[in-house]
Design a protein around this motif. Structure first.
Motif, PDB file in Angstrom:
ATOM      1  N   TRP A  90       5.334  14.294  -0.055  1.00 24.22           N
ATOM      2  CA  TRP A  90       5.457  13.105   0.782  1.00 24.22           C
ATOM      3  C   TRP A  90       4.931  11.860   0.085  1.00 24.22           C
ATOM      4  O   TRP A  90       3.916  11.901  -0.614  1.00 24.22           O
ATOM      5  N   THR A  91       5.609  10.723   0.313  1.00 26.30           N
ATOM      6  CA  THR A  91       5.130   9.412  -0.112  1.00 26.30           C
ATOM      7  C   THR A  91       5.375   8.422   1.021  1.00 26.30           C
ATOM      8  O   THR A  91       6.487   8.333   1.541  1.00 26.30           O
ATOM      9  N   LEU A  92       4.348   7.682   1.390  1.00 24.27           N
ATOM     10  CA  LEU A  92       4.453   6.632   2.401  1.00 24.27           C
ATOM     11  C   LEU A  92       4.100   5.300   1.750  1.00 24.27           C
ATOM     12  O   LEU A  92       3.195   5.223   0.920  1.00 24.27           O
ATOM     13  N   ALA A  93       4.825   4.232   2.131  1.00 22.38           N
ATOM     14  CA  ALA A  93       4.568   2.909   1.544  1.00 22.38           C
ATOM     15  C   ALA A  93       4.811   1.833   2.589  1.00 22.38           C
ATOM     16  O   ALA A  93       5.648   1.990   3.491  1.00 22.38           O
ATOM     17  N   VAL A 103       0.852  -1.176   0.000  1.00 24.36           N
ATOM     18  CA  VAL A 103       0.000   0.000   0.000  1.00 24.36           C
ATOM     19  C   VAL A 103       0.891   1.230   0.000  1.00 24.36           C
ATOM     20  O   VAL A 103       1.990   1.219   0.572  1.00 24.36           O
ATOM     21  N   ASP A 104       0.442   2.280  -0.682  1.00 27.72           N
ATOM     22  CA  ASP A 104       1.172   3.540  -0.590  1.00 27.72           C
ATOM     23  C   ASP A 104       0.202   4.708  -0.614  1.00 27.72           C
ATOM     24  O   ASP A 104      -0.973   4.580  -0.989  1.00 27.72           O
ATOM     25  N   TRP A 105       0.717   5.860  -0.184  1.00 28.36           N
ATOM     26  CA  TRP A 105      -0.066   7.083  -0.096  1.00 28.36           C
ATOM     27  C   TRP A 105       0.842   8.252  -0.400  1.00 28.36           C
ATOM     28  O   TRP A 105       1.966   8.313   0.115  1.00 28.36           O
ATOM     29  N   SER A 106       0.399   9.165  -1.267  1.00 29.06           N
ATOM     30  CA  SER A 106       1.201  10.321  -1.642  1.00 29.06           C
ATOM     31  C   SER A 106       0.381  11.586  -1.492  1.00 29.06           C
ATOM     32  O   SER A 106      -0.823  11.614  -1.817  1.00 29.06           O
ATOM     33  N   ARG A 107       1.065  12.620  -1.018  1.00 26.95           N
ATOM     34  CA  ARG A 107       0.434  13.931  -0.931  1.00 26.95           C
ATOM     35  C   ARG A 107       1.523  14.983  -0.942  1.00 26.95           C
ATOM     36  O   ARG A 107       2.400  14.974  -0.063  1.00 26.95           O
TER      37      ARG A 107
END
Length: 272
Positions: A9-12, A2-6
């Motif tokens: 920033w990018t989280l995985a 899973v990942d999330w970007s804003r």
């Protein structure tokens, strides 16, 4: 996965059970709880590049390192900074590993740096590059501490496509020159030297296999190699690579009965 970007920033995050390939019949590859690799990663874009960090865990029911055998529970921490500003480009990374293998404590580390300067206003846009790598080895057997760095699932072509040596118990220095005679062709030439961090530990090949007879034998000098590579873009979909490597075995490999080696590879890639 899973990942999330804003914004910058990018989280995985990844939870995985690596697959064991098999050839007996179609679709017979398997995975099991005997091997797990999980990690979380964060990245932030900064001026000129990006800074990333991750923390992970490798768990194996059975692992063998020299005289250390047992269940492996290894925590991995990584910090990396990549970027480009003007003619300068860089890729800096440092890693630490902690945990246990059997009754021994893991205390391993590695660091790598690649950078270069491109002379954009000069014919053929030459780039002068320098790469340096260090990865720890196990300095003393039977002391309850395992110092061998585990590269986990490494890129076998990180040094060259020949893949003679792996990223463990190593010191590596590689200056290079790259030119672009045309907009479609780039040519790179390099000379590199390799040592092992400690002669008490083995010399490692790909992906992470010790060369038999090298632990505790010979000196630290592993060898030197010349590296020549040409890349050509035929069009947006088709690219080609020709790569040649000559590896001159050092005293540590010759003491274990190894010799010099030559490699030539030709590759075509088509994508859409």
């Amino acid at each position: 996965w899973v990942d999330w970007s804003r914004g910058p920033w990018t989280l995985a995050g990844v939870i995985s059970q690596p697959v064991q390939y098999a050839d007996a019949e179609a679709f017979d590859d398997t995975s099991s709880g005997h091997v797990r690799l999980d990690f979380a990663r964060v990245e932030r874009k900064v001026f000129g590049g990006a800074v990333s960090a991750y923390a992970g865990r490798l768990a194996r029911s059975t692992a063998r390192y020299g005289d250390v055998v047992g269940q492996e529970d290894r925590q991995v921490y990584d910090l990396r900074y990549t970027g480009k500003a003007g003619g300068l480009d860089w890729d800096l990374e440092t890693m630490a590993q902690r945990g246990e293998v059997g009754s021994s404590d893991v205390r391993a580390w590695a660091a790598g740096a690649r950078g270069g300067w491109t002379f954009a206003g000069v014919p053929w846009s030459p780039r002068l590059g320098l790469q340096g790598d260090l990865a720890s080895g196990d300095a003393r057997k039977g002391d309850g501490r395992l110092g061998t760095f585990n590269p986990l699932y490494p890129n076998a072509a990180y040094f060259t496509r020949a893949g003679y040596t792996g990223y463990a118990n190593i010191a590596h220095l590689k200056p290079s020159v790259t030119v672009a005679p045309t907009g479609k062709l780039t040519v790179m030439a390099a000379l590199a030297g390799q040592w092992r961090r400690t002669s008490a530990d083995a010399i490692y090949g790909q992906p992470f296999a010790a060369y038999a007879g090298t632990a505790g034998q010979g000196g630290r000098w592993t060898g030197a190699y010349g590296h020549l590579r040409a890349d050509y873009a035929f069009n947006r979909s088709l690219t080609g690579t020709v790569e040649a490597v000559h590896f001159e075995a050092g005293s540590a490999l010759r003491a274990a009965g190894r010799d010099d080696s030559d490699y030539l590879g030709v590759e075509l890639k088509y994508g859409w």
